[in-house]
Design a protein around this motif. Sequence first.
Motif, PDB file in Angstrom:
ATOM      1  N   LYS A  51       0.819  -1.208   0.000  1.00 18.44           N
ATOM      2  CA  LYS A  51       0.000   0.000   0.000  1.00 18.44           C
ATOM      3  C   LYS A  51       0.856   1.263   0.000  1.00 18.44           C
ATOM      4  CE  LYS A  51      -3.939   2.169   2.284  1.00 18.44           C
ATOM      5  NZ  LYS A  51      -4.913   2.102   3.406  1.00 18.44           N
ATOM      6  N   ARG A  52       1.963   1.224   0.738  1.00 18.85           N
ATOM      7  CA  ARG A  52       2.842   2.401   0.824  1.00 18.85           C
ATOM      8  C   ARG A  52       3.652   2.606  -0.457  1.00 18.85           C
ATOM      9  NH1 ARG A  52       3.878   4.388   6.044  1.00 18.85           N
ATOM     10  NH2 ARG A  52       5.934   5.118   5.357  1.00 18.85           N
ATOM     11  N   ASN A  53       3.802   1.541  -1.253  1.00 16.36           N
ATOM     12  CA  ASN A  53       4.651   1.633  -2.447  1.00 16.36           C
ATOM     13  C   ASN A  53       3.905   1.203  -3.708  1.00 16.36           C
ATOM     14  OD1 ASN A  53       7.577   2.056  -1.197  1.00 16.36           O
ATOM     15  ND2 ASN A  53       6.540   0.505   0.040  1.00 16.36           N
ATOM     16  N   ARG A  54       2.606   1.393  -3.713  1.00 17.89           N
ATOM     17  CA  ARG A  54       1.796   0.914  -4.838  1.00 17.89           C
ATOM     18  C   ARG A  54       2.231   1.572  -6.156  1.00 17.89           C
ATOM     19  NH1 ARG A  54      -4.376   0.316  -3.690  1.00 17.89           N
ATOM     20  NH2 ARG A  54      -3.418  -1.361  -2.462  1.00 17.89           N
ATOM     21  N   GLY A  55       2.522   0.687  -7.114  1.00 19.57           N
ATOM     22  CA  GLY A  55       2.924   1.174  -8.432  1.00 19.57           C
ATOM     23  C   GLY A  55       4.392   1.509  -8.565  1.00 19.57           C
ATOM     24  N   GLU A  56       5.143   1.488  -7.472  1.00 21.35           N
ATOM     25  CA  GLU A  56       6.593   1.773  -7.541  1.00 21.35           C
ATOM     26  C   GLU A  56       7.316   0.425  -7.642  1.00 21.35           C
ATOM     27  OE1 GLU A  56       8.083   4.993  -4.982  1.00 21.35           O
ATOM     28  OE2 GLU A  56       6.072   5.062  -4.125  1.00 21.35           O
ATOM     29  N   TRP A  57       7.438  -0.065  -8.866  1.00 21.27           N
ATOM     30  CA  TRP A  57       7.843  -1.441  -9.117  1.00 21.27           C
ATOM     31  C   TRP A  57       9.239  -1.760  -8.601  1.00 21.27           C
ATOM     32  CZ3 TRP A  57       3.232  -2.654  -9.774  1.00 21.27           C
ATOM     33  CH2 TRP A  57       2.361  -1.923 -10.583  1.00 21.27           C
ATOM     34  N   ALA A 120      -4.168  -4.239  -7.817  1.00 23.80           N
ATOM     35  CA  ALA A 120      -4.802  -3.242  -6.963  1.00 23.80           C
ATOM     36  C   ALA A 120      -4.850  -1.876  -7.659  1.00 23.80           C
ATOM     37  CB  ALA A 120      -4.043  -3.133  -5.645  1.00 23.80           C
ATOM     38  N   LYS A 121      -3.808  -1.558  -8.402  1.00 25.09           N
ATOM     39  CA  LYS A 121      -3.753  -0.285  -9.119  1.00 25.09           C
ATOM     40  C   LYS A 121      -4.766  -0.256 -10.263  1.00 25.09           C
ATOM     41  CE  LYS A 121      -0.254   2.807 -11.134  1.00 25.09           C
ATOM     42  NZ  LYS A 121      -0.445   3.901 -10.162  1.00 25.09           N
ATOM     43  N   LYS A 122      -4.915  -1.394 -10.936  1.00 20.90           N
ATOM     44  CA  LYS A 122      -5.853  -1.464 -12.049  1.00 20.90           C
ATOM     45  C   LYS A 122      -7.307  -1.417 -11.569  1.00 20.90           C
ATOM     46  CE  LYS A 122      -3.458  -1.874 -15.894  1.00 20.90           C
ATOM     47  NZ  LYS A 122      -3.682  -0.966 -17.061  1.00 20.90           N
ATOM     48  N   ILE A 123      -7.604  -2.126 -10.491  1.00 20.59           N
ATOM     49  CA  ILE A 123      -8.981  -2.221 -10.005  1.00 20.59           C
ATOM     50  C   ILE A 123      -9.348  -1.014  -9.151  1.00 20.59           C
ATOM     51  CG2 ILE A 123     -10.523  -3.591  -8.538  1.00 20.59           C
ATOM     52  CD1 ILE A 123      -9.064  -6.070  -9.575  1.00 20.59           C
ATOM     53  N   ASN A 124      -8.350  -0.558  -8.367  1.00 21.87           N
ATOM     54  CA  ASN A 124      -8.462   0.695  -7.621  1.00 21.87           C
ATOM     55  C   ASN A 124      -9.595   0.699  -6.594  1.00 21.87           C
ATOM     56  OD1 ASN A 124      -7.535   3.252  -6.971  1.00 21.87           O
ATOM     57  ND2 ASN A 124      -8.981   4.269  -8.360  1.00 21.87           N
ATOM     58  N   ARG A 125      -9.830  -0.427  -5.954  1.00 24.27           N
ATOM     59  CA  ARG A 125     -10.789  -0.488  -4.860  1.00 24.27           C
ATOM     60  C   ARG A 125     -10.538  -1.763  -4.050  1.00 24.27           C
ATOM     61  NH1 ARG A 125     -16.612  -0.309  -7.041  1.00 24.27           N
ATOM     62  NH2 ARG A 125     -15.693   1.377  -8.262  1.00 24.27           N
ATOM     63  N   PHE A 127     -10.643  -5.244  -2.890  1.00 19.11           N
ATOM     64  CA  PHE A 127     -11.021  -6.451  -3.627  1.00 19.11           C
ATOM     65  C   PHE A 127     -10.216  -7.629  -3.055  1.00 19.11           C
ATOM     66  CE2 PHE A 127     -13.281  -6.599  -7.878  1.00 19.11           C
ATOM     67  CZ  PHE A 127     -13.722  -7.888  -7.697  1.00 19.11           C
ATOM     68  N   PRO A 128     -10.750  -8.360  -2.056  1.00 19.32           N
ATOM     69  CA  PRO A 128      -9.985  -9.419  -1.370  1.00 19.32           C
ATOM     70  C   PRO A 128      -9.484 -10.530  -2.285  1.00 19.32           C
ATOM     71  CG  PRO A 128     -11.966  -8.883  -0.156  1.00 19.32           C
ATOM     72  CD  PRO A 128     -12.077  -8.179  -1.469  1.00 19.32           C
ATOM     73  N   LEU A 129     -10.192 -10.775  -3.389  1.00 19.59           N
ATOM     74  CA  LEU A 129      -9.744 -11.831  -4.294  1.00 19.59           C
ATOM     75  C   LEU A 129      -8.374 -11.542  -4.883  1.00 19.59           C
ATOM     76  CD1 LEU A 129     -12.933 -12.920  -6.300  1.00 19.59           C
ATOM     77  CD2 LEU A 129     -11.658 -14.234  -4.618  1.00 19.59           C
ATOM     78  N   ILE A 130      -7.997 -10.264  -4.925  1.00 17.66           N
ATOM     79  CA  ILE A 130      -6.667  -9.905  -5.418  1.00 17.66           C
ATOM     80  C   ILE A 130      -5.596 -10.588  -4.581  1.00 17.66           C
ATOM     81  CG2 ILE A 130      -5.042  -8.012  -5.772  1.00 17.66           C
ATOM     82  CD1 ILE A 130      -7.403  -6.170  -6.159  1.00 17.66           C
ATOM     83  N   ALA A 131      -5.766 -10.536  -3.262  1.00 16.25           N
ATOM     84  CA  ALA A 131      -4.775 -11.112  -2.352  1.00 16.25           C
ATOM     85  C   ALA A 131      -4.662 -12.614  -2.556  1.00 16.25           C
ATOM     86  CB  ALA A 131      -5.141 -10.790  -0.910  1.00 16.25           C
ATOM     87  N   SER A 132      -5.799 -13.296  -2.702  1.00 13.35           N
ATOM     88  CA  SER A 132      -5.792 -14.750  -2.908  1.00 13.35           C
ATOM     89  C   SER A 132      -5.141 -15.119  -4.232  1.00 13.35           C
ATOM     90  CB  SER A 132      -7.224 -15.292  -2.884  1.00 13.35           C
ATOM     91  OG  SER A 132      -7.783 -15.191  -1.602  1.00 13.35           O
ATOM     92  N   PHE A 133      -5.534 -14.425  -5.284  1.00 14.60           N
ATOM     93  CA  PHE A 133      -5.003 -14.716  -6.615  1.00 14.60           C
ATOM     94  C   PHE A 133      -3.493 -14.502  -6.651  1.00 14.60           C
ATOM     95  CE2 PHE A 133      -3.728 -13.346 -10.848  1.00 14.60           C
ATOM     96  CZ  PHE A 133      -4.238 -14.363 -11.643  1.00 14.60           C
ATOM     97  N   ALA A 134      -3.018 -13.414  -6.063  1.00 17.64           N
ATOM     98  CA  ALA A 134      -1.596 -13.065  -6.123  1.00 17.64           C
ATOM     99  C   ALA A 134      -0.733 -14.077  -5.373  1.00 17.64           C
ATOM    100  CB  ALA A 134      -1.376 -11.657  -5.571  1.00 17.64           C
ATOM    101  N   ILE A 135      -1.176 -14.499  -4.176  1.00 11.72           N
ATOM    102  CA  ILE A 135      -0.348 -15.448  -3.421  1.00 11.72           C
ATOM    103  C   ILE A 135      -0.362 -16.818  -4.074  1.00 11.72           C
ATOM    104  CG2 ILE A 135      -2.157 -16.231  -1.820  1.00 11.72           C
ATOM    105  CD1 ILE A 135       1.605 -15.655  -1.074  1.00 11.72           C
ATOM    106  N   LEU A 136      -1.496 -17.210  -4.642  1.00 12.43           N
ATOM    107  CA  LEU A 136      -1.574 -18.505  -5.314  1.00 12.43           C
ATOM    108  C   LEU A 136      -0.645 -18.525  -6.525  1.00 12.43           C
ATOM    109  CD1 LEU A 136      -3.159 -21.015  -4.611  1.00 12.43           C
ATOM    110  CD2 LEU A 136      -4.922 -20.327  -6.233  1.00 12.43           C
ATOM    111  N   PHE A 137      -0.662 -17.465  -7.305  1.00 15.51           N
ATOM    112  CA  PHE A 137       0.216 -17.363  -8.472  1.00 15.51           C
ATOM    113  C   PHE A 137       1.685 -17.392  -8.036  1.00 15.51           C
ATOM    114  CE2 PHE A 137       2.700 -15.214 -11.666  1.00 15.51           C
ATOM    115  CZ  PHE A 137       2.158 -15.634 -12.868  1.00 15.51           C
ATOM    116  N   ALA A 138       2.019 -16.634  -6.998  1.00 12.52           N
ATOM    117  CA  ALA A 138       3.408 -16.561  -6.535  1.00 12.52           C
ATOM    118  C   ALA A 138       3.907 -17.904  -6.015  1.00 12.52           C
ATOM    119  CB  ALA A 138       3.533 -15.489  -5.446  1.00 12.52           C
ATOM    120  N   GLU A 139       3.064 -18.632  -5.301  1.00 13.58           N
ATOM    121  CA  GLU A 139       3.502 -19.913  -4.755  1.00 13.58           C
ATOM    122  C   GLU A 139       3.591 -20.990  -5.828  1.00 13.58           C
ATOM    123  OE1 GLU A 139       2.414 -19.693  -0.044  1.00 13.58           O
ATOM    124  OE2 GLU A 139       1.135 -20.937  -1.307  1.00 13.58           O
TER     125      GLU A 139
END
Length: 587
Positions: A51-57, A120-125, A127-139
């Motif tokens: 959240k503090r660094n959103r979009g700063e890749w 999160a930047k694209k959806i901009n609200r 959205f808990p599914l973002i967290a699930s999708f991202a960790i599943l993809f990463a693992e």
Amino acid sequence: MKLARFLMSREGFISVFCYTVTAVFSFLSFAPLNLPFFVWFAPFGLFIIEKRNRGEWKKLIYHGFGFAVVFYLVSFHWVYHMTTVFGGFDWYLAVPIFIGSAILLNFKFPVYLLLFSYLAKKINRFFPLIASFAILFAEFFTPQVFPWYFGNVVAENQILAQNAEYTSAYGLSAFLFFVSYFLFYLRSPKKIIRLINTFLPIHQKITKQVYFGMSVLFFVLLVFFGNGYYLFQKWVNVKPVAEREVLVVQPNAPLEFRDGRNPAEEIRNLMTRIDRMVEKELKDNPVDLVVLPESGVPFFTTHDSEVTRSIRIYWHQFESLMALISLRHGTNLFFNELDADIPGVKESARIIRNDIRTYNSSVLMNPNGERTNSYQKVFLLIFGEYMPFEWMYALSGQTGQFAPGTKLDLIPYFERRKTPSNVTKDLHWEDTFGLSPDSVREHYKTNQIEEKTAGAFLPLICYEVIISEFVRKFQGDPDFIVNVTNDKWYGNSVESYQHHTLGRLRAIEFRKWIVRSTNSGTSVFTDHLGRNIDNEFTPIESTATIRKKVSVIPGEMTFYRLYGNLLSYLFMGIVGIFFLVYVKRNS
């Protein structure tokens, strides 16, 4: 200097604090402490940094590696011990190796932060599914040597752990981040009060967003807790079709002799110790199976062949001891050894040393003292049992040069002898100095029985047990799983407990008991619900025995055995398509 200035700044302090929250809370939730309450707050550190660094890749990549290093320092500090003891490296080499491995093997953190931030930047609200999708993809799509997942920590909850029958640890990781992201959103007291006030006044209209969000949360909680409870009740009441008495012997065998000890004397003491430990346990209380751990008798084999004799790993006294133990007590004996052959070459052919392939092998000796079936370890440990490049072997004299096995077969075991021994004098280790294996078998000839198969078990060596995708490749329906391992390289650390906990989910995925036999601790029996029987663990860095009655659960191909990670792939696919449509509509 730049790193030092950052660490001394306010931003640096907050960042390190976030790394530490995720690392410490995960560690507290995991074995051996097992405090699962903390796991729901462990992802908060990741959420705050994103959240503090959103979009700063670029910053997110650096922070991802920061999480990786601190996580390794807290949870996997034993890797440093392994590097110095197993690898033999001095501290000034072990430290960069430790940091390098932390970064290379924890790409899940930067991948998670980048993907989460992008969505999160694209959806901009919210959205808990973002967290699930991202960790599943990463693992799923980042490399690991010791595969660990946040879902393994969630599985410390006995009810939630049952969901592994469908999703393994991956689904539990997705569930954790979904719930944790809700908790993170409600971290502010004002938001909680606002949410309560939304539902309390009858005249106030509940917004569609709040209604939908809370409905999804309750639905997900109901699915995971409800399904977990249903599966627990289903399997806790299953009646076993048989019981097998199993003895695990933990001999605390030496790793190596760089400290100047006499190898011959140490091995003699070890063989005497194993002989006496088995006799003490079985003299008046027979069992169906005795299990010795990986490297329980290091450096040798019982496989008598031209190849094993040429490289001097066959030792007739080792075979004699294994034969006399099984014959003396009329039991199956499963033990670990070295093995070697030259693929495609007959025994009588000329042996060329460079063509010899060496295996980490486990073998069953039947109640008649006959060496029957064996399993060669298939999934080898990089930097421990092989190096990716030939020149790297010069870096560590302890690293083996093993070849992977090619078969994934169950190990049949046989009915034990039901009658007392017929011989007038039992043999012991000391007698093998003057007796060949054939002489031992001749001595116990009257003890031999008709060979009748009693069942089969699934053999796993060392960390093969923590790789769910690999274990499900075994064919057939085992009575139970046997995992032999040598965790002595990690000293008196939490590694052995973590190793077991990572592998514990195989019991739920297969709905079979696991017999875990270690060289120096900790050995344990785990049932088909993932429960450690009597919560009894053998102590670390000591000799010990542990015996239990293992229940043979009726054969049933569980969802995970049949379909593997299908549900996780479907989830990522469906949610990924949903995100694409959502972004396109709202862009």
